[in-house]
Design an enzyme around this catalytic site. Structure first.
Site, PDB file in Angstrom:
ATOM      1  N   LYS A  12     -38.604  -7.719  46.612  1.00 22.73           N
ATOM      2  CA  LYS A  12     -38.889  -8.785  45.657  1.00 22.73           C
ATOM      3  C   LYS A  12     -39.455  -9.992  46.416  1.00 22.73           C
ATOM      4  O   LYS A  12     -39.989  -9.844  47.513  1.00 22.73           O
ATOM      5  CB  LYS A  12     -37.610  -9.128  44.884  1.00 22.73           C
ATOM      6  CG  LYS A  12     -37.244  -8.082  43.827  1.00 22.73           C
ATOM      7  CD  LYS A  12     -38.208  -8.170  42.660  1.00 22.73           C
ATOM      8  CE  LYS A  12     -37.784  -7.355  41.474  1.00 22.73           C
ATOM      9  NZ  LYS A  12     -38.711  -7.515  40.330  1.00 22.73           N
ATOM     10  N   ASP A  63     -33.624  -8.488  38.222  1.00 29.19           N
ATOM     11  CA  ASP A  63     -33.749  -9.871  38.677  1.00 29.19           C
ATOM     12  C   ASP A  63     -32.423 -10.626  38.645  1.00 29.19           C
ATOM     13  O   ASP A  63     -32.325 -11.741  39.170  1.00 29.19           O
ATOM     14  CB  ASP A  63     -34.765 -10.628  37.819  1.00 29.19           C
ATOM     15  CG  ASP A  63     -36.190 -10.206  38.112  1.00 29.19           C
ATOM     16  OD1 ASP A  63     -36.469  -9.825  39.267  1.00 29.19           O
ATOM     17  OD2 ASP A  63     -37.027 -10.245  37.197  1.00 29.19           O
TER      18      ASP A  63
END
Length: 450
Positions: free
Chosen positions: A354, A327
């Site tokens: 994502k 992330d």
């Protein structure tokens, strides 16, 4: 548009030294799991420091829909009166998970081995994301799923009436998939086994053990073999949520690129399956120090101090580190823009699926800001221009992705010209206090007119 309303255009301007203490919100991964495991326990689980971003609030609402009593006690303190493993009730309404891939996939796992049905949906971004990576292994337990083409939301799951234990090899590094299978295994008889060739964040394993599940992990030639004994009675816990290392990445990285900065982020979770960014930044020459290393709630934590680092160097980021910082690549690419030389980031194909295609979103925005970026299916390379040399001056699309929006706003704090994003609204999903926190440190981030 943002996930919960009209677009909120935002602009970030170069600022003076950032300084002070950045008390970032609680860890999102642990917050989701606290609510879900609390709902699967018998009795009252209490939680302090829960992240009250929209993603986690959506999970709290979902647990209520499945029959748990979830109460906001104020000040980040929550309580969950659980219904026990296998005790979920069938929801009366569609479960809306907003922007949260973690939330929807973990909740699907938690309900997959109960004889109930539930329909899941999300915002425009979540409804584009692939769910087959979770529903395929859940089918092995006996759970059926019907969704849109490509295994996408909205989707209805019919839980297994007579679940069977599963042995599953995770095909791609994914803590979400691993966790969904383990949560499904809670209500299956016998032992459910999950094998991952590459270690991913292990919050689910740690927390299952804390709640009283019989779970073990062994490293073999196959990889990490996680074995869970099904049908336990989970024991309610008191959980103190550490601060989110993924959220901490933004004030930390801003401090590294803004001259004169000195920022302290207290009580940051440093789980080794989550701390890859900080290891990478140190290798680039970042002035990062860990203070007061300790353990809280079974998780390693420390106070993290970040200071301006004018001599950052581009590096080769090890591909096997990707799972521990997946992330954080968007904001890492911003730091790489201010380094000298090339930063190559391989093994990151997961970024393509994502909240947005994060490689493409960042590459387009960085190029518009005057930075050279090369990319392929599972890699990208940023050629840094060195401190003070990044032009900026671009307006970037956030693609309903909170981390893309925050990364470009951090970039604008040190570029020659301001950086803008078309919609900062999604930031509320994970970091609802981003604007006031950064302003308190000295950043100049403004809401602008479209």
């Amino acid at each position: 548009m943002s996930s919960h309303g009209d677009p909120i255009p935002m602009t970030s301007l170069a600022c003076g030294a950032l300084s002070g203490t950045a008390e970032v919100p609680g860890d999102k991964s642990i917050s989701h799991r606290s609510l879900i495991l609390g709902a699967l326990s018998v009795g009252e689980t209490t939680i302090t420091g829960l992240l009250e971003g929209q993603d986690v609030l959506d999970t709290a609402r979902a647990m209520r829909a499945f029959g748990a009593e979830v109460t906001d006690q104020g000040g980040g303190n929550w309580s969950v009166h659980g219904v026990g493993v296998g005790g979920f009730a069938e929801p009366e309404q569609v479960i809306d998970c907003g922007n949260s891939g973690t939330g929807v996939r973990l909740i699907m796992g938690a309900m997959a081995t109960s004889p109930i049905s539930a329909t899941f949906t999300g915002d425009a971004s979540l409804n584009k994301r692939p769910m087959a990576r979770v529903t395929d292994p859940l089918a092995l337990f006996g759970c059926a799923a019907v969704g849109r083409a490509g295994g996408r939301l909205p989707m209805t799951l019919v839980g297994a009436a007579d679940p069977v234990p599963v042995r599953y090899v995770v095909p791609v590094p994914s803590a979400q998939v691993k966790s969904a299978v383990l949560l499904a295994g809670l209500n299956a008889p016998g032992e459910t086994v999950v094998i991952e060739a590459e270690a991913t964040r292990d919050h689910t394993e740690r927390m299952l053990a804390g709640f009283g599940a019989e779970i073990s992990t062994e490293v073999t030639d196959e990889g990490r073999v996680i074995t869970l004994k099904g049908q336990p009675e989970l024991v309610p816990q008191h959980i103190e949520v550490p601060r989110d290392p993924s959220s901490a990445a933004f004030p930390v990285c801003a401090a590294l690129i803004v001259p004169g900065s000195d920022v302290l982020v207290p009580t940051i979770g440093l789980n080794p399956t989550r701390a890859g960014l900080y290891e990478t930044l140190r290798e680039m020459g970042a002035d990062l120090t860990y203070e007061n290393l300790r353990e809280e709630g079974g998780e390693p934590v420390a106070d993290l101090r970040a200071r301006f680092s004018p001599d950052l160097k581009g590096i080769e980021v090890p591909a096997d580190r990707a799972a521990s910082m997946i992330d954080e690549y968007p904001v890492l690419s911003v730091v790489a823009s201010f380094a000298q030389g090339k930063t190559h980031m391989p093994g990151v194909k997961e970024l393509r699926v994502k909240e947005s295609d994060r490689i493409d979103a960042m590459a387009v925005g960085l190029r518009a800001a005057g930075v050279t970026v090369e990319d392929g299916p599972d890699w990208w390379t940023v050629t840094g221009l060195g401190h003070g040399n990044v032009p900026g001056g671009a307006t970037c699309a956030s693609h309903l992705d909170h981390r893309i929006a925050m990364a470009f706003l951090v970039m604008g704090m040190a570029t020659q010209k301001p950086m803008s994003v078309d919609d900062g609204g999604p930031i509320a999903t994970s970091f609802p206090i981003f604007e006031p926190l950064m302003a308190a440190l000295g950043a100049d981030v403004r809401r602008t007119t479209a």
